[in-house]
Design a protein around this motif. Sequence first.
Motif, PDB file in Angstrom:
ATOM      1  N   PRO A 177       0.928  -1.350   0.035  1.00 48.98           N
ATOM      2  CA  PRO A 177      -0.034  -0.277   0.065  1.00 48.98           C
ATOM      3  C   PRO A 177       0.808   1.074   0.045  1.00 48.98           C
ATOM      4  O   PRO A 177       0.305   2.086  -0.643  1.00 48.98           O
ATOM      5  CB  PRO A 177      -0.639  -0.236   1.341  1.00 48.98           C
ATOM      6  N   ILE A 178       2.062   1.209   0.988  1.00 45.68           N
ATOM      7  CA  ILE A 178       2.755   2.490   0.515  1.00 45.68           C
ATOM      8  C   ILE A 178       3.407   2.763  -0.792  1.00 45.68           C
ATOM      9  O   ILE A 178       3.451   3.846  -1.131  1.00 45.68           O
ATOM     10  CB  ILE A 178       3.991   2.240   1.726  1.00 45.68           C
ATOM     11  N   ILE A 179       3.937   1.615  -1.291  1.00 46.89           N
ATOM     12  CA  ILE A 179       4.506   2.033  -2.785  1.00 46.89           C
ATOM     13  C   ILE A 179       3.408   2.373  -3.604  1.00 46.89           C
ATOM     14  O   ILE A 179       3.487   3.437  -4.537  1.00 46.89           O
ATOM     15  CB  ILE A 179       4.932   0.421  -3.132  1.00 46.89           C
ATOM     16  N   ALA A 180       2.089   1.765  -3.681  1.00 44.00           N
ATOM     17  CA  ALA A 180       1.086   2.058  -4.521  1.00 44.00           C
ATOM     18  C   ALA A 180       0.876   3.310  -4.350  1.00 44.00           C
ATOM     19  O   ALA A 180       0.513   4.405  -5.360  1.00 44.00           O
ATOM     20  CB  ALA A 180       0.068   1.148  -4.321  1.00 44.00           C
ATOM     21  N   PHE A 231       9.738  12.123  -1.083  1.00 45.03           N
ATOM     22  CA  PHE A 231      10.915  11.532  -1.958  1.00 45.03           C
ATOM     23  C   PHE A 231      10.351  11.178  -3.358  1.00 45.03           C
ATOM     24  O   PHE A 231      11.072  11.571  -4.308  1.00 45.03           O
ATOM     25  CB  PHE A 231      11.562  10.250  -1.370  1.00 45.03           C
ATOM     26  N   GLY A 232       9.129  10.609  -3.453  1.00 42.12           N
ATOM     27  CA  GLY A 232       8.750  10.243  -4.762  1.00 42.12           C
ATOM     28  C   GLY A 232       8.326  11.435  -5.539  1.00 42.12           C
ATOM     29  O   GLY A 232       8.782  11.694  -6.915  1.00 42.12           O
ATOM     30  N   VAL A 233       7.974  12.646  -4.823  1.00 46.89           N
ATOM     31  CA  VAL A 233       7.572  13.846  -5.440  1.00 46.89           C
ATOM     32  C   VAL A 233       8.919  14.552  -6.265  1.00 46.89           C
ATOM     33  O   VAL A 233       8.903  14.833  -7.263  1.00 46.89           O
ATOM     34  CB  VAL A 233       6.946  14.607  -4.657  1.00 46.89           C
ATOM     35  N   PHE A 234       9.719  14.364  -5.456  1.00 40.45           N
ATOM     36  CA  PHE A 234      11.145  15.025  -5.862  1.00 40.45           C
ATOM     37  C   PHE A 234      11.679  14.296  -7.070  1.00 40.45           C
ATOM     38  O   PHE A 234      12.117  14.961  -8.078  1.00 40.45           O
ATOM     39  CB  PHE A 234      12.100  15.293  -4.811  1.00 40.45           C
ATOM     40  N   MET A 235      11.613  13.071  -7.078  1.00 39.05           N
ATOM     41  CA  MET A 235      12.260  11.976  -8.121  1.00 39.05           C
ATOM     42  C   MET A 235      11.629  12.307  -9.518  1.00 39.05           C
ATOM     43  O   MET A 235      12.013  12.543 -10.677  1.00 39.05           O
ATOM     44  CB  MET A 235      12.422  10.573  -7.734  1.00 39.05           C
ATOM     45  N   LEU A 236      10.307  12.179  -9.304  1.00 38.46           N
ATOM     46  CA  LEU A 236       9.465  12.304 -10.591  1.00 38.46           C
ATOM     47  C   LEU A 236       9.364  13.545 -11.334  1.00 38.46           C
ATOM     48  O   LEU A 236       9.158  13.652 -12.349  1.00 38.46           O
ATOM     49  CB  LEU A 236       7.853  11.744 -10.026  1.00 38.46           C
ATOM     50  N   LEU A 275      13.197   1.620  -5.293  1.00 38.45           N
ATOM     51  CA  LEU A 275      13.910   2.376  -4.086  1.00 38.45           C
ATOM     52  C   LEU A 275      12.932   2.359  -3.189  1.00 38.45           C
ATOM     53  O   LEU A 275      13.045   2.067  -1.671  1.00 38.45           O
ATOM     54  CB  LEU A 275      14.044   3.775  -4.543  1.00 38.45           C
ATOM     55  N   LEU A 276      11.519   2.539  -3.212  1.00 38.54           N
ATOM     56  CA  LEU A 276      10.668   2.629  -2.075  1.00 38.54           C
ATOM     57  C   LEU A 276      10.334   1.096  -1.384  1.00 38.54           C
ATOM     58  O   LEU A 276      10.311   0.903  -0.399  1.00 38.54           O
ATOM     59  CB  LEU A 276       9.303   2.878  -2.688  1.00 38.54           C
ATOM     60  N   PHE A 277      10.387   0.066  -2.293  1.00 34.16           N
ATOM     61  CA  PHE A 277      10.498  -1.398  -1.798  1.00 34.16           C
ATOM     62  C   PHE A 277      11.532  -1.573  -0.999  1.00 34.16           C
ATOM     63  O   PHE A 277      11.383  -2.189   0.268  1.00 34.16           O
ATOM     64  CB  PHE A 277      10.368  -2.348  -3.131  1.00 34.16           C
TER      65      PHE A 277
END
Length: 291
Positions: free
Chosen positions: A100-103, A171-176, A220-222
């Motif tokens: 759920p965190i990854i999705a 982190f995901g926002v920065f990367m994408l 990376l999240l996993f």
Amino acid sequence: MLVAKILQKSALTFVMGTIAVMLLFPIVITFTNSLMTAQEIGINYGPIGKIEEAVAGKANPFANLKLIPDKVSLEQYDKILVGSPKYLMMFWNSVFMVLPIIAGQTLVAALAAYAFSKLKFRGREPLFIVYVLTMLMPFQVTLVPNYIMADKLGLLNSPNAIILPGIFAAFGVFMLRQFMLAIPYAYIEAAKIDGAGHMRIFCTIIIPMIKPGLAALIILLFVDYWNMVEQPLIFLDDPFKQPLSVYLSRINEEKGIAFAASMLYMSPMVLLFLYAEPYFIEGIELSGIKG
């Protein structure tokens, strides 16, 4: 000149090969030792003791590292997968927390990154800087506020106390956003001329063009959340709700199954990386993130 280049290339190959062997050696040791019997594990690792005990001659402070087992056995795997329901229970606890965190973070990060990179609104850049600053803060800084908030919301001792903060991590926002900045705005203007709205542009133009970034982010999240230990220990009092990473942090108490448990623990990460390796490498290169 040619000889010097050949020697230089040979030296570089030797150095890189040596580094690769050093990095792979612990994994090889873990795998081969997982095929040992509990008795052989006890002989090689059981006598390890404290320094003061070693000085007194009561224990050996060093392990007897052994690469090849005397007898290949699946005893450790049998104990874990058949005789130890605790391992499988905590494995599924990890799965039901991490997925759920990854999705959720991938979806939220993709939408937020689109807004920060392609939508024009007042305060966009200052807001993004503030958003990224939260990513730079260590976990210990935000621990107390997160704990208080989870307590006020009644989420303590619940997986949601870990899942919800993970979904909205920065982190995901920065990367994408790094990927989306590289997409020419002309594509979006052309889609708008054809009558496409933001959601259609996002789904049909942006998402297909950032697939490498999504793959890299998922890996990376996993790895990050599969290995989390501090959050479960703080937010989950019930040991039956804790993930596998907490169990592995205490695995030295059960030396007879430690190696097999470690191999099974790392297997999902290895398989995921092998499957998505081309996307991962491309995604890291395009994002501009350096180790």
